[in-house]
Design a protein around this motif. Sequence first.
Motif, PDB file in Angstrom:
ATOM      1  N   ARG A   1      15.353   4.339  -1.377  1.00 54.58           N
ATOM      2  CA  ARG A   1      15.349   3.032  -0.736  1.00 54.58           C
ATOM      3  C   ARG A   1      13.918   2.591  -0.471  1.00 54.58           C
ATOM      4  O   ARG A   1      13.118   3.344   0.100  1.00 54.58           O
ATOM      5  CB  ARG A   1      16.116   3.111   0.578  1.00 54.58           C
ATOM      6  N   PRO A   2      13.552   1.382  -0.839  1.00 60.52           N
ATOM      7  CA  PRO A   2      12.204   0.889  -0.526  1.00 60.52           C
ATOM      8  C   PRO A   2      11.970   0.847   0.984  1.00 60.52           C
ATOM      9  O   PRO A   2      12.912   0.826   1.781  1.00 60.52           O
ATOM     10  CB  PRO A   2      12.200  -0.518  -1.131  1.00 60.52           C
ATOM     11  N   THR A   3      10.704   0.824   1.366  1.00 56.55           N
ATOM     12  CA  THR A   3      10.329   0.815   2.784  1.00 56.55           C
ATOM     13  C   THR A   3      10.876  -0.418   3.487  1.00 56.55           C
ATOM     14  O   THR A   3      10.690  -1.553   3.020  1.00 56.55           O
ATOM     15  CB  THR A   3       8.800   0.854   2.930  1.00 56.55           C
ATOM     16  N   THR A   4      11.527  -0.203   4.605  1.00 52.62           N
ATOM     17  CA  THR A   4      12.098  -1.312   5.369  1.00 52.62           C
ATOM     18  C   THR A   4      11.122  -1.773   6.449  1.00 52.62           C
ATOM     19  O   THR A   4      10.154  -1.079   6.785  1.00 52.62           O
ATOM     20  CB  THR A   4      13.416  -0.884   6.037  1.00 52.62           C
ATOM     21  N   ASP A   5      11.406  -2.948   7.030  1.00 50.33           N
ATOM     22  CA  ASP A   5      10.570  -3.460   8.115  1.00 50.33           C
ATOM     23  C   ASP A   5      10.581  -2.498   9.303  1.00 50.33           C
ATOM     24  O   ASP A   5       9.550  -2.289   9.955  1.00 50.33           O
ATOM     25  CB  ASP A   5      11.066  -4.838   8.565  1.00 50.33           C
ATOM     26  N   GLU A   6      11.732  -1.924   9.592  1.00 54.75           N
ATOM     27  CA  GLU A   6      11.822  -0.995  10.711  1.00 54.75           C
ATOM     28  C   GLU A   6      10.971   0.246  10.468  1.00 54.75           C
ATOM     29  O   GLU A   6      10.317   0.763  11.374  1.00 54.75           O
ATOM     30  CB  GLU A   6      13.284  -0.600  10.941  1.00 54.75           C
ATOM     31  N   GLU A   7      10.947   0.732   9.230  1.00 57.26           N
ATOM     32  CA  GLU A   7      10.133   1.906   8.893  1.00 57.26           C
ATOM     33  C   GLU A   7       8.645   1.583   8.959  1.00 57.26           C
ATOM     34  O   GLU A   7       7.839   2.447   9.319  1.00 57.26           O
ATOM     35  CB  GLU A   7      10.526   2.419   7.512  1.00 57.26           C
TER      36      GLU A   7
ATOM     37  N   TYR B   1       2.229   9.461  -6.174  1.00 52.72           N
ATOM     38  CA  TYR B   1       2.697  10.830  -5.944  1.00 52.72           C
ATOM     39  C   TYR B   1       4.111  11.094  -6.478  1.00 52.72           C
ATOM     40  O   TYR B   1       4.488  12.258  -6.623  1.00 52.72           O
ATOM     41  CB  TYR B   1       2.605  11.173  -4.459  1.00 52.72           C
ATOM     42  N   ALA B   2       4.852  10.050  -6.759  1.00 52.51           N
ATOM     43  CA  ALA B   2       6.190  10.228  -7.347  1.00 52.51           C
ATOM     44  C   ALA B   2       6.371   9.225  -8.485  1.00 52.51           C
ATOM     45  O   ALA B   2       7.244   8.348  -8.434  1.00 52.51           O
ATOM     46  CB  ALA B   2       7.270  10.049  -6.285  1.00 52.51           C
ATOM     47  N   PRO B   3       5.545   9.329  -9.526  1.00 54.67           N
ATOM     48  CA  PRO B   3       5.593   8.332 -10.604  1.00 54.67           C
ATOM     49  C   PRO B   3       6.894   8.358 -11.398  1.00 54.67           C
ATOM     50  O   PRO B   3       7.207   7.389 -12.102  1.00 54.67           O
ATOM     51  CB  PRO B   3       4.396   8.722 -11.478  1.00 54.67           C
ATOM     52  N   HIS B   4       7.648   9.453 -11.293  1.00 58.26           N
ATOM     53  CA  HIS B   4       8.894   9.572 -12.041  1.00 58.26           C
ATOM     54  C   HIS B   4      10.084   8.973 -11.295  1.00 58.26           C
ATOM     55  O   HIS B   4      11.191   8.914 -11.833  1.00 58.26           O
ATOM     56  CB  HIS B   4       9.188  11.046 -12.329  1.00 58.26           C
ATOM     57  N   LEU B   5       9.871   8.499 -10.061  1.00 58.74           N
ATOM     58  CA  LEU B   5      10.945   7.916  -9.260  1.00 58.74           C
ATOM     59  C   LEU B   5      10.689   6.427  -9.053  1.00 58.74           C
ATOM     60  O   LEU B   5       9.535   5.991  -8.973  1.00 58.74           O
ATOM     61  CB  LEU B   5      11.042   8.621  -7.908  1.00 58.74           C
ATOM     62  N   ARG B   6      11.771   5.652  -8.937  1.00 62.82           N
ATOM     63  CA  ARG B   6      11.653   4.205  -8.834  1.00 62.82           C
ATOM     64  C   ARG B   6      12.310   3.685  -7.562  1.00 62.82           C
ATOM     65  O   ARG B   6      13.430   4.094  -7.220  1.00 62.82           O
ATOM     66  CB  ARG B   6      12.322   3.541 -10.045  1.00 62.82           C
ATOM     67  N   PRO B   7      11.607   2.757  -6.854  1.00 58.87           N
ATOM     68  CA  PRO B   7      12.212   2.170  -5.651  1.00 58.87           C
ATOM     69  C   PRO B   7      13.445   1.360  -6.016  1.00 58.87           C
ATOM     70  O   PRO B   7      13.485   0.673  -7.041  1.00 58.87           O
ATOM     71  CB  PRO B   7      11.093   1.275  -5.103  1.00 58.87           C
ATOM     72  N   GLY B   8      14.466   1.454  -5.186  1.00 61.33           N
ATOM     73  CA  GLY B   8      15.694   0.737  -5.454  1.00 61.33           C
ATOM     74  C   GLY B   8      16.606   1.432  -6.436  1.00 61.33           C
ATOM     75  O   GLY B   8      17.752   1.009  -6.627  1.00 61.33           O
ATOM     76  N   VAL B   9      16.102   2.500  -7.055  1.00 56.32           N
ATOM     77  CA  VAL B   9      16.899   3.278  -8.004  1.00 56.32           C
ATOM     78  C   VAL B   9      17.041   4.711  -7.507  1.00 56.32           C
ATOM     79  O   VAL B   9      18.148   5.217  -7.312  1.00 56.32           O
ATOM     80  CB  VAL B   9      16.278   3.269  -9.414  1.00 56.32           C
ATOM     81  N   ASP B  10      15.904   5.353  -7.278  1.00 58.94           N
ATOM     82  CA  ASP B  10      15.901   6.746  -6.835  1.00 58.94           C
ATOM     83  C   ASP B  10      15.753   6.881  -5.322  1.00 58.94           C
ATOM     84  O   ASP B  10      16.051   7.934  -4.762  1.00 58.94           O
ATOM     85  CB  ASP B  10      14.772   7.521  -7.524  1.00 58.94           C
TER      86      ASP B  10
ATOM     87  N   ALA C   1       0.832  -1.204   0.000  1.00 62.92           N
ATOM     88  CA  ALA C   1       0.000   0.000   0.000  1.00 62.92           C
ATOM     89  C   ALA C   1       0.865   1.252   0.000  1.00 62.92           C
ATOM     90  O   ALA C   1       0.586   2.218  -0.724  1.00 62.92           O
ATOM     91  CB  ALA C   1      -0.929  -0.003   1.211  1.00 62.92           C
ATOM     92  N   LEU C   2       1.921   1.259   0.799  1.00 62.63           N
ATOM     93  CA  LEU C   2       2.824   2.405   0.825  1.00 62.63           C
ATOM     94  C   LEU C   2       3.501   2.593  -0.529  1.00 62.63           C
ATOM     95  O   LEU C   2       3.727   3.724  -0.978  1.00 62.63           O
ATOM     96  CB  LEU C   2       3.872   2.233   1.925  1.00 62.63           C
ATOM     97  N   GLN C   3       3.790   1.483  -1.203  1.00 64.11           N
ATOM     98  CA  GLN C   3       4.431   1.601  -2.509  1.00 64.11           C
ATOM     99  C   GLN C   3       3.493   2.185  -3.564  1.00 64.11           C
ATOM    100  O   GLN C   3       3.908   3.018  -4.380  1.00 64.11           O
ATOM    101  CB  GLN C   3       4.960   0.241  -2.973  1.00 64.11           C
TER     102      GLN C   3
END
Length: 206
Positions: free
Chosen positions: A155-161, A144-153, A136-138
Amino acid sequence: MADSNKVGATNAGRGDPRSALRRRDRGKHDAWVVAFLKRASYGFLATVGEEGQPFLNSNLFVYDDTGDAHRIYLHTHRTGRTRANLEAAEKVAFSTVAMGRLLPAPEALEFSVEYAGVVVFGTGRVVEDREEARAALQVLLDKYAPHLRPGVDYRPTTDEELKRTAVYRIDIEAWSGKQKEVPADFPGAFALEAPPVPFPGRAPAG
């Protein structure tokens, strides 16, 4: 696209009193409602707290209709009034709107405005499943940031976050959509350009 047999929309859901419209001539069909929810920038979540006190919160959100789903995701801090209200009572309402031009008239009483909006009714709950919350967070980030990519632009959401935020899901039971439209050459129509508050670095309108 929404399944009109599952969701109480302006066409299929007229039997649900929550989605009834006084001005049916301004009601919109399911596909319009879905498109509006996907485009809208923000919305307002209504919950009920202790002793029946209503509360309204503005939130970024994303509408999800993948597969058989018809739901809205949003998130806030791990603790707070929204979470407390949802844990006490699941029934919620959600609204998102857009405003067009002001429409003057010869009589003050007849002044009006172009508008469009959707109201959703359903149940809200905290998403406890970690992978659903992460997904859901992704999709919120993708909206809201379709021009940015997780793992590239970023860091993807971590378990701690995930432990520091709360993801909420609204399962939609009924909705209504409406719009007031007038011709482009409506006499005297004008737009309110100034935002309600100034933002740093933005020149004031006018």
